[in-house]
Design a protein around this motif. Structure first.
Motif, PDB file in Angstrom:
ATOM      1  N   GLY A 134      -0.543  11.244   2.449  1.00 27.42           N
ATOM      2  CA  GLY A 134      -1.208  10.883   3.703  1.00 27.42           C
ATOM      3  C   GLY A 134      -1.474   9.394   3.808  1.00 27.42           C
ATOM      4  O   GLY A 134      -2.323   8.960   4.573  1.00 27.42           O
ATOM      5  N   ARG A 135      -0.720   8.613   3.046  1.00 26.24           N
ATOM      6  CA  ARG A 135      -0.887   7.159   3.047  1.00 26.24           C
ATOM      7  C   ARG A 135       0.377   6.495   3.575  1.00 26.24           C
ATOM      8  O   ARG A 135       1.466   7.034   3.462  1.00 26.24           O
ATOM      9  CB  ARG A 135      -1.232   6.673   1.655  1.00 26.24           C
ATOM     10  CG  ARG A 135      -2.649   7.113   1.253  1.00 26.24           C
ATOM     11  CD  ARG A 135      -2.889   6.962  -0.226  1.00 26.24           C
ATOM     12  NE  ARG A 135      -4.264   7.230  -0.594  1.00 26.24           N
ATOM     13  CZ  ARG A 135      -4.733   8.427  -0.918  1.00 26.24           C
ATOM     14  NH1 ARG A 135      -3.952   9.477  -0.903  1.00 26.24           N
ATOM     15  NH2 ARG A 135      -5.998   8.584  -1.270  1.00 26.24           N
ATOM     16  N   SER A 136       0.223   5.293   4.114  1.00 24.82           N
ATOM     17  CA  SER A 136       1.359   4.570   4.671  1.00 24.82           C
ATOM     18  C   SER A 136       2.204   3.931   3.569  1.00 24.82           C
ATOM     19  O   SER A 136       1.766   3.812   2.420  1.00 24.82           O
ATOM     20  CB  SER A 136       0.857   3.476   5.611  1.00 24.82           C
ATOM     21  OG  SER A 136       0.197   2.461   4.852  1.00 24.82           O
ATOM     22  N   LYS A 137       3.409   3.501   3.961  1.00 25.13           N
ATOM     23  CA  LYS A 137       4.284   2.790   3.023  1.00 25.13           C
ATOM     24  C   LYS A 137       3.587   1.533   2.497  1.00 25.13           C
ATOM     25  O   LYS A 137       3.674   1.221   1.314  1.00 25.13           O
ATOM     26  CB  LYS A 137       5.593   2.384   3.697  1.00 25.13           C
ATOM     27  CG  LYS A 137       6.520   3.518   4.005  1.00 25.13           C
ATOM     28  CD  LYS A 137       7.786   2.988   4.682  1.00 25.13           C
ATOM     29  CE  LYS A 137       8.669   4.111   5.139  1.00 25.13           C
ATOM     30  NZ  LYS A 137       9.875   3.609   5.820  1.00 25.13           N
ATOM     31  N   ALA A 138       2.915   0.832   3.388  1.00 25.61           N
ATOM     32  CA  ALA A 138       2.228  -0.404   3.005  1.00 25.61           C
ATOM     33  C   ALA A 138       1.136  -0.121   1.979  1.00 25.61           C
ATOM     34  O   ALA A 138       0.992  -0.855   0.989  1.00 25.61           O
ATOM     35  CB  ALA A 138       1.642  -1.094   4.228  1.00 25.61           C
ATOM     36  N   THR A 139       0.367   0.929   2.200  1.00 21.46           N
ATOM     37  CA  THR A 139      -0.713   1.270   1.261  1.00 21.46           C
ATOM     38  C   THR A 139      -0.138   1.649  -0.095  1.00 21.46           C
ATOM     39  O   THR A 139      -0.601   1.168  -1.136  1.00 21.46           O
ATOM     40  CB  THR A 139      -1.572   2.419   1.815  1.00 21.46           C
ATOM     41  OG1 THR A 139      -2.171   1.978   3.038  1.00 21.46           O
ATOM     42  CG2 THR A 139      -2.655   2.828   0.835  1.00 21.46           C
ATOM     43  N   LEU A 140       0.892   2.500  -0.083  1.00 17.91           N
ATOM     44  CA  LEU A 140       1.518   2.865  -1.362  1.00 17.91           C
ATOM     45  C   LEU A 140       2.078   1.634  -2.057  1.00 17.91           C
ATOM     46  O   LEU A 140       1.946   1.489  -3.275  1.00 17.91           O
ATOM     47  CB  LEU A 140       2.622   3.907  -1.136  1.00 17.91           C
ATOM     48  CG  LEU A 140       2.152   5.297  -0.717  1.00 17.91           C
ATOM     49  CD1 LEU A 140       3.349   6.189  -0.415  1.00 17.91           C
ATOM     50  CD2 LEU A 140       1.275   5.928  -1.785  1.00 17.91           C
ATOM     51  N   GLY A 141       2.674   0.731  -1.297  1.00 16.32           N
ATOM     52  CA  GLY A 141       3.217  -0.501  -1.865  1.00 16.32           C
ATOM     53  C   GLY A 141       2.154  -1.357  -2.525  1.00 16.32           C
ATOM     54  O   GLY A 141       2.387  -1.977  -3.563  1.00 16.32           O
ATOM     55  N   ARG A 142       0.963  -1.383  -1.940  1.00 14.92           N
ATOM     56  CA  ARG A 142      -0.143  -2.159  -2.527  1.00 14.92           C
ATOM     57  C   ARG A 142      -0.565  -1.590  -3.879  1.00 14.92           C
ATOM     58  O   ARG A 142      -0.996  -2.323  -4.760  1.00 14.92           O
ATOM     59  CB  ARG A 142      -1.338  -2.184  -1.586  1.00 14.92           C
ATOM     60  CG  ARG A 142      -1.141  -3.054  -0.385  1.00 14.92           C
ATOM     61  CD  ARG A 142      -2.400  -3.089   0.493  1.00 14.92           C
ATOM     62  NE  ARG A 142      -2.055  -3.546   1.813  1.00 14.92           N
ATOM     63  CZ  ARG A 142      -1.930  -2.767   2.887  1.00 14.92           C
ATOM     64  NH1 ARG A 142      -2.194  -1.475   2.805  1.00 14.92           N
ATOM     65  NH2 ARG A 142      -1.595  -3.269   4.046  1.00 14.92           N
ATOM     66  N   TYR A 143      -0.443  -0.273  -4.034  1.00 21.46           N
ATOM     67  CA  TYR A 143      -0.849   0.357  -5.282  1.00 21.46           C
ATOM     68  C   TYR A 143       0.009  -0.109  -6.466  1.00 21.46           C
ATOM     69  O   TYR A 143      -0.454  -0.121  -7.592  1.00 21.46           O
ATOM     70  CB  TYR A 143      -0.778   1.882  -5.195  1.00 21.46           C
ATOM     71  CG  TYR A 143      -1.775   2.492  -4.244  1.00 21.46           C
ATOM     72  CD1 TYR A 143      -3.024   1.932  -4.012  1.00 21.46           C
ATOM     73  CD2 TYR A 143      -1.459   3.666  -3.581  1.00 21.46           C
ATOM     74  CE1 TYR A 143      -3.927   2.518  -3.147  1.00 21.46           C
ATOM     75  CE2 TYR A 143      -2.356   4.269  -2.708  1.00 21.46           C
ATOM     76  CZ  TYR A 143      -3.594   3.679  -2.493  1.00 21.46           C
ATOM     77  OH  TYR A 143      -4.480   4.270  -1.637  1.00 21.46           O
ATOM     78  N   TYR A 144       1.244  -0.466  -6.203  1.00 22.08           N
ATOM     79  CA  TYR A 144       2.085  -0.922  -7.322  1.00 22.08           C
ATOM     80  C   TYR A 144       2.523  -2.378  -7.200  1.00 22.08           C
ATOM     81  O   TYR A 144       3.314  -2.864  -7.999  1.00 22.08           O
ATOM     82  CB  TYR A 144       3.280   0.011  -7.553  1.00 22.08           C
ATOM     83  CG  TYR A 144       4.181   0.289  -6.384  1.00 22.08           C
ATOM     84  CD1 TYR A 144       5.140  -0.630  -5.981  1.00 22.08           C
ATOM     85  CD2 TYR A 144       4.098   1.502  -5.714  1.00 22.08           C
ATOM     86  CE1 TYR A 144       5.987  -0.355  -4.929  1.00 22.08           C
ATOM     87  CE2 TYR A 144       4.951   1.789  -4.662  1.00 22.08           C
ATOM     88  CZ  TYR A 144       5.895   0.854  -4.273  1.00 22.08           C
ATOM     89  OH  TYR A 144       6.744   1.127  -3.241  1.00 22.08           O
ATOM     90  N   SER A 145       1.966  -3.080  -6.240  1.00 19.73           N
ATOM     91  CA  SER A 145       2.287  -4.493  -6.079  1.00 19.73           C
ATOM     92  C   SER A 145       1.697  -5.316  -7.228  1.00 19.73           C
ATOM     93  O   SER A 145       0.553  -5.105  -7.623  1.00 19.73           O
ATOM     94  CB  SER A 145       1.713  -5.011  -4.761  1.00 19.73           C
ATOM     95  OG  SER A 145       1.853  -6.419  -4.686  1.00 19.73           O
ATOM     96  N   ASP A 146       2.492  -6.266  -7.733  1.00 21.53           N
ATOM     97  CA  ASP A 146       1.968  -7.148  -8.775  1.00 21.53           C
ATOM     98  C   ASP A 146       1.429  -8.457  -8.188  1.00 21.53           C
ATOM     99  O   ASP A 146       1.083  -9.372  -8.918  1.00 21.53           O
ATOM    100  CB  ASP A 146       3.016  -7.412  -9.859  1.00 21.53           C
ATOM    101  CG  ASP A 146       4.293  -8.041  -9.316  1.00 21.53           C
ATOM    102  OD1 ASP A 146       4.372  -8.326  -8.103  1.00 21.53           O
ATOM    103  OD2 ASP A 146       5.224  -8.238 -10.117  1.00 21.53           O
ATOM    104  N   ALA A 147       1.323  -8.523  -6.861  1.00 16.22           N
ATOM    105  CA  ALA A 147       0.745  -9.694  -6.207  1.00 16.22           C
ATOM    106  C   ALA A 147      -0.736  -9.798  -6.569  1.00 16.22           C
ATOM    107  O   ALA A 147      -1.434  -8.784  -6.680  1.00 16.22           O
ATOM    108  CB  ALA A 147       0.909  -9.596  -4.690  1.00 16.22           C
TER     109      ALA A 147
END
Length: 172
Positions: A50-63
């Motif tokens: 139930g999460r967006s692509k952007a939210t999921l991306g933040r979970y594994y972003s190394d930024a």
């Protein structure tokens, strides 16, 4: 981390200095979170969590701005239920020095005995050696190749455990 944490800073961060253990642990978990999402597929992961692509991306972003963001446990559970492998659960266990046995094998029958165990052992060992041969062909074992080798080793370990149990049954 404290005594008995199951890892050293050098094992997790891969560096001798400049990165804290916690940052190394975070990066390690983020890499496994990314592997989990990719295993399931980004579209399916969005639907399941139930999460967006952007939210999921933040979970594994190394930024740096996302360094303190991690996938919630409910999302991990939903994704691992659909994944081929429990990536994040395995990573968490490894960080604590715990070895999990992921039994993906579904046998047609529970029967057998020592003779069928010997056959299964031979087959699993052959599969492990086949994976090893493919992995070492270029002189380098990549992370994905190491994961495949680990899965085969764990499957071989399971066959040995079954064999041990059958031998103990026959000895009593």
């Amino acid at each position: 981390m404290g005594k008995g944490s199951g890892y050293s800073p050098h094992e997790i961060s891969g560096r001798n200095s400049g990165q804290s253990v916690m940052a190394g642990v975070g990066n390690y978990l983020k890499k496994h979170s990314e592997a989990l999402v990719k295993d399931v597929g980004i579209e399916a992961a969005c639907t399941l969590t139930g999460r967006s692509k952007a939210t999921l991306g933040r979970y594994y972003s190394d930024a740096e701005e996302h360094a303190d963001r991690f996938m919630p446990i409910d999302a991990v559970a939903a994704l691992e239920g659909a994944a081929r492998f429990p990536h994040v659960t395995t990573a968490l266990a490894e960080l604590q020095g715990i070895t999990l046995s992921y039994d993906q094998e579904r046998r047609n029958s529970e029967g057998g005995g020592i003779n069928s165990d010997v056959v299964a052992l031979s087959q699993r060992f052959a599969m492990l050696m086949g994976e090893y041969s493919q992995s070492i062909e270029d002189g380098i074992i990549t992370i994905n190749e190491a994961k495949r080798l680990l899965r085969e080793t764990t499957a071989l370990q399971r066959v040995l455990l079954d064999m041990k149990l059958h031998l103990e049954e026959e000895a009593t």
